[in-house]
Write a protein that holds these residues in place. Sequence first.
Motif, PDB file in Angstrom:
ATOM      1  N   ALA A 290       0.830  -1.205   0.000  1.00 36.46           N
ATOM      2  CA  ALA A 290       0.000   0.000   0.000  1.00 36.46           C
ATOM      3  C   ALA A 290       0.864   1.253   0.000  1.00 36.46           C
ATOM      4  O   ALA A 290       0.583   2.225  -0.713  1.00 36.46           O
ATOM      5  CB  ALA A 290      -0.936  -0.010   1.214  1.00 36.46           C
ATOM      6  N   ALA A 291       1.944   1.229   0.804  1.00 35.00           N
ATOM      7  CA  ALA A 291       2.843   2.392   0.855  1.00 35.00           C
ATOM      8  C   ALA A 291       3.609   2.547  -0.453  1.00 35.00           C
ATOM      9  O   ALA A 291       3.727   3.656  -0.996  1.00 35.00           O
ATOM     10  CB  ALA A 291       3.811   2.240   2.023  1.00 35.00           C
ATOM     11  N   HIS A 292       4.147   1.437  -0.970  1.00 36.07           N
ATOM     12  CA  HIS A 292       4.896   1.516  -2.224  1.00 36.07           C
ATOM     13  C   HIS A 292       3.991   1.920  -3.385  1.00 36.07           C
ATOM     14  O   HIS A 292       4.390   2.703  -4.254  1.00 36.07           O
ATOM     15  CB  HIS A 292       5.557   0.175  -2.523  1.00 36.07           C
ATOM     16  CG  HIS A 292       6.791  -0.073  -1.712  1.00 36.07           C
ATOM     17  ND1 HIS A 292       7.043  -1.280  -1.087  1.00 36.07           N
ATOM     18  CD2 HIS A 292       7.844   0.717  -1.417  1.00 36.07           C
ATOM     19  CE1 HIS A 292       8.192  -1.208  -0.443  1.00 36.07           C
ATOM     20  NE2 HIS A 292       8.695  -0.010  -0.631  1.00 36.07           N
ATOM     21  N   GLY A 293       2.770   1.365  -3.406  1.00 40.95           N
ATOM     22  CA  GLY A 293       1.848   1.727  -4.470  1.00 40.95           C
ATOM     23  C   GLY A 293       1.521   3.206  -4.455  1.00 40.95           C
ATOM     24  O   GLY A 293       1.456   3.852  -5.505  1.00 40.95           O
ATOM     25  N   ALA A 294       1.319   3.758  -3.251  1.00 45.43           N
ATOM     26  CA  ALA A 294       1.060   5.192  -3.141  1.00 45.43           C
ATOM     27  C   ALA A 294       2.264   5.997  -3.624  1.00 45.43           C
ATOM     28  O   ALA A 294       2.113   7.035  -4.285  1.00 45.43           O
ATOM     29  CB  ALA A 294       0.718   5.549  -1.698  1.00 45.43           C
ATOM     30  N   SER A 295       3.485   5.526  -3.318  1.00 43.78           N
ATOM     31  CA  SER A 295       4.690   6.228  -3.753  1.00 43.78           C
ATOM     32  C   SER A 295       4.820   6.205  -5.271  1.00 43.78           C
ATOM     33  O   SER A 295       5.159   7.203  -5.906  1.00 43.78           O
ATOM     34  CB  SER A 295       5.928   5.602  -3.111  1.00 43.78           C
ATOM     35  OG  SER A 295       5.870   5.695  -1.705  1.00 43.78           O
ATOM     36  N   VAL A 296       4.553   5.035  -5.873  1.00 43.95           N
ATOM     37  CA  VAL A 296       4.663   4.912  -7.333  1.00 43.95           C
ATOM     38  C   VAL A 296       3.682   5.852  -8.019  1.00 43.95           C
ATOM     39  O   VAL A 296       4.052   6.589  -8.953  1.00 43.95           O
ATOM     40  CB  VAL A 296       4.405   3.455  -7.764  1.00 43.95           C
ATOM     41  CG1 VAL A 296       4.212   3.363  -9.269  1.00 43.95           C
ATOM     42  CG2 VAL A 296       5.549   2.566  -7.329  1.00 43.95           C
ATOM     43  N   LEU A 297       2.445   5.875  -7.555  1.00 39.53           N
ATOM     44  CA  LEU A 297       1.455   6.742  -8.189  1.00 39.53           C
ATOM     45  C   LEU A 297       1.725   8.213  -7.895  1.00 39.53           C
ATOM     46  O   LEU A 297       1.398   9.080  -8.716  1.00 39.53           O
ATOM     47  CB  LEU A 297       0.049   6.348  -7.723  1.00 39.53           C
ATOM     48  CG  LEU A 297      -0.426   4.970  -8.193  1.00 39.53           C
ATOM     49  CD1 LEU A 297      -1.840   4.689  -7.712  1.00 39.53           C
ATOM     50  CD2 LEU A 297      -0.362   4.862  -9.702  1.00 39.53           C
ATOM     51  N   SER A 298       2.331   8.501  -6.738  1.00 37.77           N
ATOM     52  CA  SER A 298       2.711   9.879  -6.450  1.00 37.77           C
ATOM     53  C   SER A 298       3.783  10.363  -7.417  1.00 37.77           C
ATOM     54  O   SER A 298       3.735  11.494  -7.909  1.00 37.77           O
ATOM     55  CB  SER A 298       3.222   9.992  -5.006  1.00 37.77           C
ATOM     56  OG  SER A 298       3.675  11.291  -4.723  1.00 37.77           O
ATOM     57  N   VAL A 299       4.748   9.490  -7.723  1.00 38.18           N
ATOM     58  CA  VAL A 299       5.779   9.837  -8.707  1.00 38.18           C
ATOM     59  C   VAL A 299       5.147  10.054 -10.073  1.00 38.18           C
ATOM     60  O   VAL A 299       5.482  11.009 -10.789  1.00 38.18           O
ATOM     61  CB  VAL A 299       6.846   8.725  -8.771  1.00 38.18           C
ATOM     62  CG1 VAL A 299       7.809   8.962  -9.934  1.00 38.18           C
ATOM     63  CG2 VAL A 299       7.615   8.658  -7.460  1.00 38.18           C
ATOM     64  N   CYS A 300       4.209   9.186 -10.448  1.00 39.95           N
ATOM     65  CA  CYS A 300       3.553   9.317 -11.747  1.00 39.95           C
ATOM     66  C   CYS A 300       2.663  10.559 -11.814  1.00 39.95           C
ATOM     67  O   CYS A 300       2.488  11.143 -12.888  1.00 39.95           O
ATOM     68  CB  CYS A 300       2.717   8.073 -12.037  1.00 39.95           C
ATOM     69  SG  CYS A 300       3.688   6.566 -12.240  1.00 39.95           S
ATOM     70  N   ALA A 301       2.099  10.947 -10.679  1.00 44.50           N
ATOM     71  CA  ALA A 301       1.273  12.154 -10.660  1.00 44.50           C
ATOM     72  C   ALA A 301       2.122  13.400 -10.878  1.00 44.50           C
ATOM     73  O   ALA A 301       1.681  14.368 -11.509  1.00 44.50           O
ATOM     74  CB  ALA A 301       0.522  12.247  -9.328  1.00 44.50           C
ATOM     75  N   THR A 302       3.336  13.380 -10.355  1.00 41.05           N
ATOM     76  CA  THR A 302       4.223  14.534 -10.505  1.00 41.05           C
ATOM     77  C   THR A 302       4.878  14.569 -11.884  1.00 41.05           C
ATOM     78  O   THR A 302       4.956  15.623 -12.523  1.00 41.05           O
ATOM     79  CB  THR A 302       5.310  14.499  -9.423  1.00 41.05           C
ATOM     80  OG1 THR A 302       4.686  14.429  -8.137  1.00 41.05           O
ATOM     81  CG2 THR A 302       6.198  15.734  -9.501  1.00 41.05           C
ATOM     82  N   ALA A 303       5.352  13.413 -12.343  1.00 44.74           N
ATOM     83  CA  ALA A 303       6.025  13.311 -13.637  1.00 44.74           C
ATOM     84  C   ALA A 303       5.457  12.109 -14.376  1.00 44.74           C
ATOM     85  O   ALA A 303       5.957  10.990 -14.222  1.00 44.74           O
ATOM     86  CB  ALA A 303       7.531  13.167 -13.454  1.00 44.74           C
ATOM     87  N   PRO A 304       4.403  12.287 -15.160  1.00 41.07           N
ATOM     88  CA  PRO A 304       3.763  11.147 -15.837  1.00 41.07           C
ATOM     89  C   PRO A 304       4.760  10.403 -16.733  1.00 41.07           C
ATOM     90  O   PRO A 304       5.541  11.026 -17.459  1.00 41.07           O
ATOM     91  CB  PRO A 304       2.664  11.806 -16.680  1.00 41.07           C
ATOM     92  CG  PRO A 304       2.390  13.102 -16.002  1.00 41.07           C
ATOM     93  CD  PRO A 304       3.694  13.550 -15.433  1.00 41.07           C
ATOM     94  N   PRO A 305       4.754   9.073 -16.684  1.00 39.29           N
ATOM     95  CA  PRO A 305       5.682   8.305 -17.520  1.00 39.29           C
ATOM     96  C   PRO A 305       5.351   8.443 -18.998  1.00 39.29           C
ATOM     97  O   PRO A 305       4.186   8.485 -19.390  1.00 39.29           O
ATOM     98  CB  PRO A 305       5.480   6.859 -17.041  1.00 39.29           C
ATOM     99  CG  PRO A 305       4.137   6.850 -16.396  1.00 39.29           C
ATOM    100  CD  PRO A 305       3.934   8.211 -15.819  1.00 39.29           C
ATOM    101  N   ALA A 306       6.395   8.529 -19.804  1.00 42.56           N
ATOM    102  CA  ALA A 306       6.224   8.638 -21.253  1.00 42.56           C
ATOM    103  C   ALA A 306       5.953   7.264 -21.849  1.00 42.56           C
ATOM    104  O   ALA A 306       6.450   6.249 -21.362  1.00 42.56           O
ATOM    105  CB  ALA A 306       7.468   9.253 -21.877  1.00 42.56           C
ATOM    106  N   ARG A 307       5.173   7.241 -22.913  1.00 46.33           N
ATOM    107  CA  ARG A 307       4.870   6.010 -23.617  1.00 46.33           C
ATOM    108  C   ARG A 307       5.817   5.820 -24.792  1.00 46.33           C
ATOM    109  O   ARG A 307       6.231   6.776 -25.439  1.00 46.33           O
ATOM    110  CB  ARG A 307       3.426   6.022 -24.135  1.00 46.33           C
ATOM    111  CG  ARG A 307       2.385   6.086 -23.040  1.00 46.33           C
ATOM    112  CD  ARG A 307       0.983   6.223 -23.620  1.00 46.33           C
ATOM    113  NE  ARG A 307       0.639   5.086 -24.459  1.00 46.33           N
ATOM    114  CZ  ARG A 307       0.171   5.188 -25.695  1.00 46.33           C
ATOM    115  NH1 ARG A 307       0.030   6.376 -26.248  1.00 46.33           N
ATOM    116  NH2 ARG A 307      -0.116   4.107 -26.382  1.00 46.33           N
TER     117      ARG A 307
END
Length: 807
Positions: A290-307
């Motif tokens: 739960a903590a890691h998932g929140a961290s991953v999505l927080s990173v993606c919210a700040t800098a969305p991954p490129a496709r």
Amino acid sequence: MKSGKSTLAAWLHRLSAEHLERVLAARPDAVSPPEPRSVSELAERLQRPGSVALALPRLPLPALQTAEALAALGAPASRDVLADLLDATEGRAARGLETALQTLSTHALVWPDREGALCTAAPLRQAWDTPLGLDQPLAALSKDTTSEELRRMLAALGVRPPGTKPQRLASLVEHHSDPARVAAVVAQAPADTRKLLKRRADPAYRPQAFVLFGSQPASEPGARWALERGLLVQHRYGYGPARMPAEVALALRGPGWHPPFDPAPPVTPLVPVSPAEVDSEASAAATAFAAHGASVLSVCATAPPARLKSGGVGARELARIGKAARCEETVVRLTLETAYEAGLMARDGDRVATTDAYDTWAESEPAERLPVLLHAWWTLGLTPSQARDNDNKVLPALAGTPSCAGCLQARKGLLTAASGLPAGQGAKNAAELGPLAHWSRPLAEVLPQDAMPFATVIREAEVLGVLARGALSPIGAALLADSTEELAAACHRLLPAATATARFGSDLTAVVTGTPAARLVTLLDSVADRETSGTASLWRFSPASVRRALDAGHRPDSIEADLGAVAAGPVPQPLSYLITDTARSHGRIRIASAACVIHGEEPALLTEIAAHRKLSRLGLRRLAPTVLVSRTPLEKTLASLRTEGYAPVAETADGTVRVERPRSPRATAPVPPPRRSVSRPSTPSRTTATVKQAELAALATRLAVAPLTHPAPDPCNGIPFATDTDTEEIIAGYATQIPHADVRQLAHAVDSGTAVTIEYVATTGSRTIRTISGLDLDPPYLYAWCHLRDAERVFTLSRIHAVMPPA
């Protein structure tokens, strides 16, 4: 002989409402809207090839082995003959066969007729090219043989031929069904024939490629003698290889040959494990994810991954996200795929960004966040942490992989296998659950990257807290029961509440044990840099991080007050000094856009900036003791000064300080939509499983008391389709290739706007399976969006040969 549909309908009509309910639960696609109105219509749906294909992957190994044996024997088959073939006449094997037949009966794949013979669903034979390495029975292979040819075969065998063709064929079948008679005939055959028949009867034998013209089967040594006695059967027009009837092959294999039958699951080494130990390990794993998932999505919210141009998120972006979130690639892939499935992320141009639903999700408690991702994982049509394909090439995440039923069955098979372990026992090694899961779901997807069966799925289950100490956790039990209420209760019990306080150290760090609350994360992220996350998270303060908070409009006193409000103790003096010292230099220089102007109250500081060698590229020029002008735009000038250690602030056009609050990018409506949109689970008064069970029970009761058949159409006698809607009546007039049950399914898709899967035959004769949606009826045509071609297509109703709910 009665058709399989009619015998199935008669058997269903004899069942009690409780037994019929179990059949409906095992075959949910057969009761998809619109609901069947009679057991005859239900039998029609259950006999669809697509429906049978969906049921087979849910079967355990003994049931599949039994089904294959029945497909080889042909229907109807004797229960005693089946038991003899599988060597399951007594003991544990006999009990296992009975259980397998009950499982097949529950799935309406095998059922007894009134005489007790076992009937099978018509498409079951096509599930195997050569079940048990056997060809079709003699009656099927000889249906085109002439009466005279049958007479000559019987005469060669020394059997007096009856008068009619059906009688002659029945006599030949009766003769070849007796292994002793077949063995006696073969014993008199020439050596070449015996050699040929022995090779053909071998279970490992595979016929040569199909030859359309010019085949000369009789030229093979010994073939003609066998053909003259019906031991081999040649196609009526002489092309293709000669084929050996199943009865002959079984007789030649001898009474000692039996196909594999494994009624007992493989033995898994077990160790004692208490419920408290399972709960403890599941709690730790679920909390960490739960903590890691929140961290991953927080990173993606700040800098969305490129496709990637080819689609999906590549290895470089996955590594960047993993490094920023401080977690391994498996967790990153698992989080991205489940979040996308749950609608927390969506494609946004050449990137994958979080949606507005993410903001609501991020503000909730860990026990409310985790079920969203768990539901997505349980229903996901792929294995999210699969990193390599069959060629060992790296796979991107979120690549839009087509849904894989085998991946779904791998998860269900694993949890089903774990649920069958004895109470208080767990697998000594979780990886050893793989063979047990494979026995439970032998047709489930096994990834090429797995050294042991289902190793990737087992690893995912452990990361999520679904498996713990080699046993099924309460979270896994709730998923297997498909109970939203139980899952929410398990997560609330196992996951601690979010931590709302932090411990600040004199080394300018902040430590949060457990999962930090969303507001605490927002505060610490704004004023410090996160270094680790997981069961404990660490933030570090620095002049740059504090300056970032000041740039966002926070005042020094409010920063210290906010930190004091979440501190477990007093704010350390070094941190207070850092905030004060950074605030003292902050804003001493102001930059106004004119392209652009730098001004301040200290002439010496501006002189220093004008003489700075690394800032010479800005093109600075002094206009006054406290004013400099730059040829570089404001944003680049601002960034360059901050890089060199200065702390300028930007001004708006009216001279006030510009507050820098960068908003994290958010995706709009998903384009294309997620594979399935799963909202945050609520806690209803009744569980989803309970509601479904009540609906199935009501439907079973209605079908049990309904007439056996619904009035069937008979144009010759003026009996039309008993249609419910005008749409059904219109489609029935044009779609002449499909039965009434399919007409109702297609009409419902038109009226309700839902998707449906059709079997379509084009003008070229090619046959394709297509899922279509957005149906617009314009007889004799049907306009729809074709998911196979990803474009709008026009379909002729008369060329639709089958209809199914989407898989």
